[in-house]
Design a protein around this motif. Structure first.
Motif, PDB file in Angstrom:
ATOM      1  N   GLY A 182       0.816  -1.215   0.000  1.00 42.54           N
ATOM      2  CA  GLY A 182       0.000   0.000   0.000  1.00 42.54           C
ATOM      3  C   GLY A 182       0.842   1.254   0.000  1.00 42.54           C
ATOM      4  O   GLY A 182       0.531   2.220  -0.683  1.00 42.54           O
ATOM      5  N   SER A 183       1.928   1.250   0.745  1.00 46.11           N
ATOM      6  CA  SER A 183       2.621   2.514   0.955  1.00 46.11           C
ATOM      7  C   SER A 183       3.690   2.830  -0.071  1.00 46.11           C
ATOM      8  O   SER A 183       3.896   3.988  -0.389  1.00 46.11           O
ATOM      9  CB  SER A 183       3.220   2.540   2.362  1.00 46.11           C
ATOM     10  N   THR A 184       4.385   1.841  -0.591  1.00 48.12           N
ATOM     11  CA  THR A 184       5.564   2.193  -1.398  1.00 48.12           C
ATOM     12  C   THR A 184       5.603   1.597  -2.807  1.00 48.12           C
ATOM     13  O   THR A 184       6.611   1.725  -3.481  1.00 48.12           O
ATOM     14  CB  THR A 184       6.863   1.796  -0.660  1.00 48.12           C
TER      15      THR A 184
ATOM     16  N   TYR B 218      -8.479  -7.257  10.543  1.00 47.68           N
ATOM     17  CA  TYR B 218      -8.748  -5.928   9.977  1.00 47.68           C
ATOM     18  C   TYR B 218      -7.494  -5.086  10.148  1.00 47.68           C
ATOM     19  O   TYR B 218      -7.142  -4.686  11.255  1.00 47.68           O
ATOM     20  CB  TYR B 218      -9.956  -5.249  10.635  1.00 47.68           C
ATOM     21  N   VAL B 219      -6.792  -4.865   9.059  1.00 47.49           N
ATOM     22  CA  VAL B 219      -5.495  -4.190   9.117  1.00 47.49           C
ATOM     23  C   VAL B 219      -5.451  -3.046   8.108  1.00 47.49           C
ATOM     24  O   VAL B 219      -6.394  -2.841   7.343  1.00 47.49           O
ATOM     25  CB  VAL B 219      -4.337  -5.182   8.849  1.00 47.49           C
ATOM     26  N   GLY B 220      -4.331  -2.302   8.126  1.00 51.30           N
ATOM     27  CA  GLY B 220      -4.201  -1.151   7.237  1.00 51.30           C
ATOM     28  C   GLY B 220      -4.147  -1.552   5.772  1.00 51.30           C
ATOM     29  O   GLY B 220      -4.959  -1.128   4.959  1.00 51.30           O
ATOM     30  N   GLY B 221      -3.192  -2.418   5.417  1.00 52.98           N
ATOM     31  CA  GLY B 221      -2.990  -2.765   4.015  1.00 52.98           C
ATOM     32  C   GLY B 221      -3.472  -4.169   3.693  1.00 52.98           C
ATOM     33  O   GLY B 221      -3.381  -5.083   4.517  1.00 52.98           O
ATOM     34  N   ALA B 222      -3.980  -4.349   2.465  1.00 58.41           N
ATOM     35  CA  ALA B 222      -4.544  -5.636   2.075  1.00 58.41           C
ATOM     36  C   ALA B 222      -3.456  -6.701   1.882  1.00 58.41           C
ATOM     37  O   ALA B 222      -3.700  -7.887   2.073  1.00 58.41           O
ATOM     38  CB  ALA B 222      -5.352  -5.478   0.790  1.00 58.41           C
ATOM     39  N   PHE B 223      -2.254  -6.256   1.502  1.00 58.51           N
ATOM     40  CA  PHE B 223      -1.183  -7.220   1.252  1.00 58.51           C
ATOM     41  C   PHE B 223      -0.840  -7.980   2.528  1.00 58.51           C
ATOM     42  O   PHE B 223      -0.605  -9.180   2.527  1.00 58.51           O
ATOM     43  CB  PHE B 223       0.051  -6.475   0.732  1.00 58.51           C
ATOM     44  N   LYS B 224      -0.851  -7.251   3.623  1.00 59.98           N
ATOM     45  CA  LYS B 224      -0.604  -7.880   4.917  1.00 59.98           C
ATOM     46  C   LYS B 224      -1.733  -8.846   5.254  1.00 59.98           C
ATOM     47  O   LYS B 224      -1.505  -9.944   5.770  1.00 59.98           O
ATOM     48  CB  LYS B 224      -0.490  -6.812   6.004  1.00 59.98           C
ATOM     49  N   ALA B 225      -2.956  -8.431   4.934  1.00 59.51           N
ATOM     50  CA  ALA B 225      -4.112  -9.282   5.215  1.00 59.51           C
ATOM     51  C   ALA B 225      -3.966 -10.620   4.490  1.00 59.51           C
ATOM     52  O   ALA B 225      -4.263 -11.683   5.037  1.00 59.51           O
ATOM     53  CB  ALA B 225      -5.396  -8.573   4.800  1.00 59.51           C
ATOM     54  N   ILE B 226      -3.478 -10.563   3.263  1.00 54.70           N
ATOM     55  CA  ILE B 226      -3.308 -11.789   2.469  1.00 54.70           C
ATOM     56  C   ILE B 226      -2.315 -12.732   3.157  1.00 54.70           C
ATOM     57  O   ILE B 226      -2.575 -13.928   3.325  1.00 54.70           O
ATOM     58  CB  ILE B 226      -2.834 -11.416   1.041  1.00 54.70           C
ATOM     59  N   SER B 227      -1.193 -12.165   3.603  1.00 56.12           N
ATOM     60  CA  SER B 227      -0.203 -12.998   4.300  1.00 56.12           C
ATOM     61  C   SER B 227      -0.773 -13.584   5.578  1.00 56.12           C
ATOM     62  O   SER B 227      -0.472 -14.722   5.948  1.00 56.12           O
ATOM     63  CB  SER B 227       1.025 -12.165   4.664  1.00 56.12           C
ATOM     64  N   LEU B 228      -1.587 -12.783   6.260  1.00 57.88           N
ATOM     65  CA  LEU B 228      -2.142 -13.242   7.535  1.00 57.88           C
ATOM     66  C   LEU B 228      -3.109 -14.402   7.337  1.00 57.88           C
ATOM     67  O   LEU B 228      -3.133 -15.345   8.130  1.00 57.88           O
ATOM     68  CB  LEU B 228      -2.837 -12.083   8.261  1.00 57.88           C
ATOM     69  N   VAL B 229      -3.908 -14.347   6.270  1.00 59.15           N
ATOM     70  CA  VAL B 229      -4.829 -15.458   5.994  1.00 59.15           C
ATOM     71  C   VAL B 229      -4.027 -16.745   5.844  1.00 59.15           C
ATOM     72  O   VAL B 229      -4.362 -17.790   6.417  1.00 59.15           O
ATOM     73  CB  VAL B 229      -5.656 -15.176   4.717  1.00 59.15           C
ATOM     74  N   LYS B 230      -2.921 -16.650   5.109  1.00 58.80           N
ATOM     75  CA  LYS B 230      -2.081 -17.841   4.884  1.00 58.80           C
ATOM     76  C   LYS B 230      -1.418 -18.299   6.182  1.00 58.80           C
ATOM     77  O   LYS B 230      -1.364 -19.488   6.489  1.00 58.80           O
ATOM     78  CB  LYS B 230      -0.989 -17.536   3.853  1.00 58.80           C
ATOM     79  N   ALA B 231      -0.906 -17.328   6.938  1.00 58.73           N
ATOM     80  CA  ALA B 231      -0.202 -17.674   8.180  1.00 58.73           C
ATOM     81  C   ALA B 231      -1.155 -18.340   9.166  1.00 58.73           C
ATOM     82  O   ALA B 231      -0.803 -19.317   9.840  1.00 58.73           O
ATOM     83  CB  ALA B 231       0.416 -16.424   8.794  1.00 58.73           C
TER      84      ALA B 231
END
Lengths: 469, 461
Positions: free
Chosen positions: A242-244, A320-333
């Motif tokens: 999201g940020s960079t 529920y987090v800031g960026g969706a990319f992190k959310a994707i990793s969290l689902v997998k983790a």
């Protein structure tokens, strides 16, 4: 209370119900209790960890206070970023302008702290009272000989995403001004990692073992002089998309540097990131070293993960987090820990992110963009989750509902990146989900379930869902 | 960050470093949470509301509900009226509050939005249901501080609801006393009510965040917790014998507003922190018809017993105190009562009165103390480097200084971002004083234990 704000119907969906096409990056509806922040917040979080720069907030005092040392973005050296500098604009400045205040503040700060650069954040009223921040920065820069960079971060411009763009623009003005001599071919910049709890040091160590040199951190444990020569790196790694991502795109355009989107959360994504780097450099020896590294690290943490999984199997989580990319990793983790994701959402995801999430999640998983407390607490109850992963505003809500919590945001205190981070994550999730305190919280007590009975697994959970739904 | 503060103090005019205050809107938001079934509403960019909610959540460890106008570029040019109208519509249809408390921000103040006019328009368009209330306070972030924002919203409550009421007592009722508690924890508001009730009076606190910002665990996320001053109570402020405003900065405007609107006389008091200020608080309650019974006498007696027990540990201790002006002045008096020497006292909130009051309280110690109104923690750190202290009292922002200078540190005030439980136990009243004395003594003795060589490390102290 209305179930979901009518105006939000296009920002909520369920996986497995056909094409998910969320209407995102929208301004929050006026009057909603939004979990979102503003443009200033976006710029401030991205640039904040640059530790040898002055970060001066030009505006009334609040914006500086609420961003003062709230984030464990660790530095291995100078810690100028942890001080709070503000022009503290008062009524007279609103009337007569704050340019002189800004200029004097910069002069004083630069004289005392000899920073390598200064960032000046424009807040809401600076845009309205018409201070020429660019002109002041230019003048001070000429006088002092260091880069003084205006960040166009007036809060009313929109959501955090707008602020990310302003921050990337500020960083782009630094990149390309340093000498790239001596940078090896196998070199990278780390984008979008803020070194919370020292995470970037874990990644740097992996890269060192692979034989990859890190040129600049953007921005965790960041240094101005490193950023100035970031255009000399062979590859940009973009975490926290999201940020960079925009910065990576600009670097590719300006300097031809390719980039890879990576995630350092979870075993799969962490390994994929490292293999991606090795493949990029097309060095068979590096690939061998990477394989050895991944095998060794995974072997170290797997016992921990297996142990935690035994306690967590069958649990349900909300993210529920800031960026969706992190959310994707969290689902997998979470899947690796035997935990099913029942709700997933973000503040700043794109339509594409949400489509991917819909494919990734089990059918029935609720997917939301820019949610609010009423909606989140309602879904937490109806989806009967055992765990919430979010940030500061979500934590007490989860606790009030008798739901375990893991901070995966600014306030995490143990590193969650890297292979070791996955073990930390597993331990942290288990510690909260399996705490005996839940037996005293009315919701869990009513349901005849608690942390202590949670170890009995699915049967108890199934019975509890009947009671709750 | 610990070694970025140089010892020599230089004159600064333009720059604020490590502030000892924050902006008005967060104080207004906190005050509004102290009305039952009230949704605080921030008329500004969405970041303001998000920051305020996060910051309050860090201190109280509670969910904080508030809505925002979510200003856009357009609103900053053409005015925020459409946002506020839309916002009020969303709020009443979605969150169903009994009352909305609107506060402004630097942005909406600078562009000149006229809140009463917009609220009037919302009434005319029937966006606000007939049985519901909307109050407002102007809280420009570029003047005052969070304490002033709290004061302005508390005053807005009185302005909106207080009316003259001729017959003071309703059949058989105890005499009513209004209390404006100041920017204090819910535990403190609870304690003030307990003390006033113990004198036989019927206290009405406004605002009252007890039961809101210290809500019990119920297994549900209650959007509007059970606590808070009710609208009926606010409408009956005029029934009281007097309004006690506790703390000049946080409570005076509300006490004045009640008097202006309803004729109920005001009594302005220091925040009842420590023994003398709590004595004065109870004396006023007694003068207004309360009775100081044996229980309260015994409670005070236990505090006196404790301070006698530990006086030798506290006498002559050099202390630095910082935070909100009402808190700092009351703490300064208490430290003087205990024989300590407040070497540095400092607030970030503006107001010339602070220096005058601190000077009066410090008395013969004043010439040997640094007193700072509208200053910051960078300066406090420099003062401490130049004149070291034995103890630091203040909010969590003192922890950097305490570590850098290796000073025992007792957290008191707002915000406390790194410890839990402070919002559940009182700082005010005799009970609060017992807690304060105990914590200050513990901090000093812990330090003595830590630093004692083995042969001087003693079991009994």
């Amino acid at each position: 209370m209305t179930e979901v704000l009518a105006a939000r119907a296009r920002q909520v969906a369920r996986a497995g119900t056909g094409g998910v096409d969320l209407d995102c990056d929208r301004q929050s509806t006026s009057g909603s209790v939004s979990q979102r922040a503003c443009t200033f917040c976006g710029s401030r979080v991205v640039l904040y960890p640059i530790a040898d720069a002055i970060h001066l907030v030009h505006g009334p005092i609040g914006c500086a206070v609420y961003t003062w040392d709230i984030r464990g973005a660790l530095s291995s050296g100078p810690e100028l970023h942890r001080l709070s500098f503000s022009t503290d604009l008062r009524e007279r400045h609103v009337v007569f302008g704050g340019e002189r205040q800004l200029e004097e503040s910069l002069d004083e700060l630069i004289a005392r702290h000899s920073p390598r650069a200064a960032f000046v954040y424009a807040t809401c009223i600076v845009g309205v009272i018409g201070d020429d921040v660019d002109a002041v920065c230019r003048a001070v820069s000429e006088r002092t000989g260091i880069p003084v960079i205006p960040v166009r971060s007036e809060g009313f411009q929109g959501s955090k995403r707008k602020g990310y763009d302003a921050a990337c623009e500020a960083l782009m003005s630094l990149v390309g001004t340093g000498d790239t001599a001596g940078i090896p071919r196998h070199s990278v910049n780390l984008l979008g990692d803020f070194n919370l709890a020292g995470e970037i040091w874990i990644i740097q160590e992996y890269l060192r073992r692979m034989g990859v040199t890190v040129v600049a951190n953007l921005t965790g444990d960041g240094r101005v002089d490193d950023i100035r020569r970031a255009h000399g790196a062979g590859l940009n790694l973009v975490q926290c998309s999201g940020s960079t991502t925009r910065l990576a795109q600009q670097l590719r355009q300006a300097y031809g540097t390719p980039f890879q989107k990576v995630s350092y959360f979870g075993l799969d994504d962490m390994a994929a990131a490292l293999y991606g780097i090795a493949e990029h450099f097309k060095d068979p020896e590096m690939l061998d070293r990477t394989r050895a590294l991944v095998a060794e690290e995974i072997a170290t943490v797997l016992p921990v993960i297996d142990e935690c999984r035994a306690d967590l199997e069958g649990k349900r989580a909300a993210i529920y987090v800031g960026g969706a990319f992190k959310a994707i990793s969290l689902v997998k983790a979470l899947r690796l820990l035997g935990v099913r994701t029942a709700l997933v959402g973000s503040q700043t995801g794109t339509a594409e992110d949400y489509r991917y999430l819909a494919e990734l999640c089990d059918p029935g998983t609720v997917i939301v963009d820019d949610s609010n407390p009423a909606e989140l607490s309602q879904f937490m109850a109806t989806e009967d989750v055992d765990l919430f992963i979010g940030g500061v505003k979500e934590r007490p809500m989860a606790y009030k509902m008798g739901v375990a919590f893991c901070d995966h945001n600014h306030e995490r205190k143990v590193p969650l990146e890297g292979f070791v981070g996955m073990a930390n994550f597993a331990r942290e999730v288990r510690a909260s989900v399996c705490s005996p305190v839940w037996q005293f919280t009315p919701r869990r007590a009513r349901a005849g379930r608690s942390g202590t009975t949670a170890h009995t697994g699915r049967a108890a959970a199934g019975a509890a869902i009947e009671v709750m739904c | 960050m610990l070694d970025h503060t140089p010892t020599p103090v230089m004159e600064r005019t333009a720059l604020r470093i490590n502030p000892a205050k924050t902006c008005q809107p967060i104080g207004a938001l906190y005050a509004a949470l102290g009305i039952h079934r009230c949704l605080p509403y921030s008329h500004g960019s969405q970041g303001c509301c998000s920051y305020h909610r996060s910051h309050l959540t860090r201190h109280f460890r509670e969910p904080v509900m508030a809505a925002t106008s979510s200003f856009t570029e357009g609103a900053s040019v053409f005015g925020g009226q459409p946002n506020l109208l839309q916002g009020l519509a969303t709020v009443f249809t979605t969150y169903d509050p009994d009352i909305v408390a609107v506060h402004t921000t630097c942005l909406s103040e600078t562009i000149g939005d006229d809140i009463p006019q917009i609220v009037g328009e919302a009434r005319r368009q029937e966006i606000i249901p007939a049985s519901k209330h909307v109050i407002h306070a102007n809280t420009p972030s570029y003047s005052g501080s969070h304490v002033v924002g709290f004061a302005n919203m508390a005053a807005a409550m009185a302005k909106a609801f207080a009316t003259p009421i001729e017959s003071k007592k309703r059949g058989g009722d105890r005499a009513q006393i209004n209390i404006v508690p100041g920017f204090v924890d819910p535990s403190d508001m609870r304690e003030l009510r307990r003390l006033a009730e113990a004198t036989g009076l019927r206290p009405v606190l406004f605002p009252d965040t007890s039961g809101v910002m210290d809500a019990p665990q119920t297994g549900h996320h209650q959007f509007y917790p059970d606590g808070g001053t009710t609208i009926e109570q606010l409408q009956n402020l005029g029934r009281a014998e007097a309004t006690l405003g506790l703390g000049y900065w946080a409570s005076r405007p509300a006490a004045v507003a009640v008097e202006d609107k309803s004729g109920v006389p005001r009594e302005l008091l220091d925040l009842p922190i420590g023994i003398s200020a709590t004595d004065r608080f109870l004396q006023v309650l007694a003068r207004r018809g309360g009775a100081i019974g044996a229980d309260l006498e015994a409670e005070r007696g236990r505090l006196v017993d404790l301070i006698v027990d530990v006086q030798q540990h506290l006498h002559g201790v050099k202390v630095a105190i910082f935070g909100d002006p009402d808190h700092v002045l009351a703490l300064t008096e208490f430290c003087r009562d205990l024989g300590m020497h407040p070497v540095h006292v400092l607030t970030g909130t503006p107001g010339k009165r602070f220096v005058a009051e601190a000077t009066r309280i410090l008395g013969d110690k004043a010439p040997h103390s640094n007193i700072g109104g509208e200053k910051d923690l960078f300066l406090l750190h420099q003062w401490i480097k130049n004149e070291p202290v034995d103890l630091l009292l203040g909010n969590s922002y003192g922890k950097h200084i305490a570590r850098a200078e290796d000073i025992p540190f007792v957290r008191v005030g707002w915000p406390i971002l790194d410890r839990a439980g402070h919002s559940l136990l009182p700082t005010l009243g005799y009970a609060g004083a017992i807690r304060l004395v105990s914590r200050m003594t513990d901090a000093l003795l812990d330090r003595r234990d830590r630093d004692a060589p083995d042969h001087e490390f003693e079991l009994v102290m």
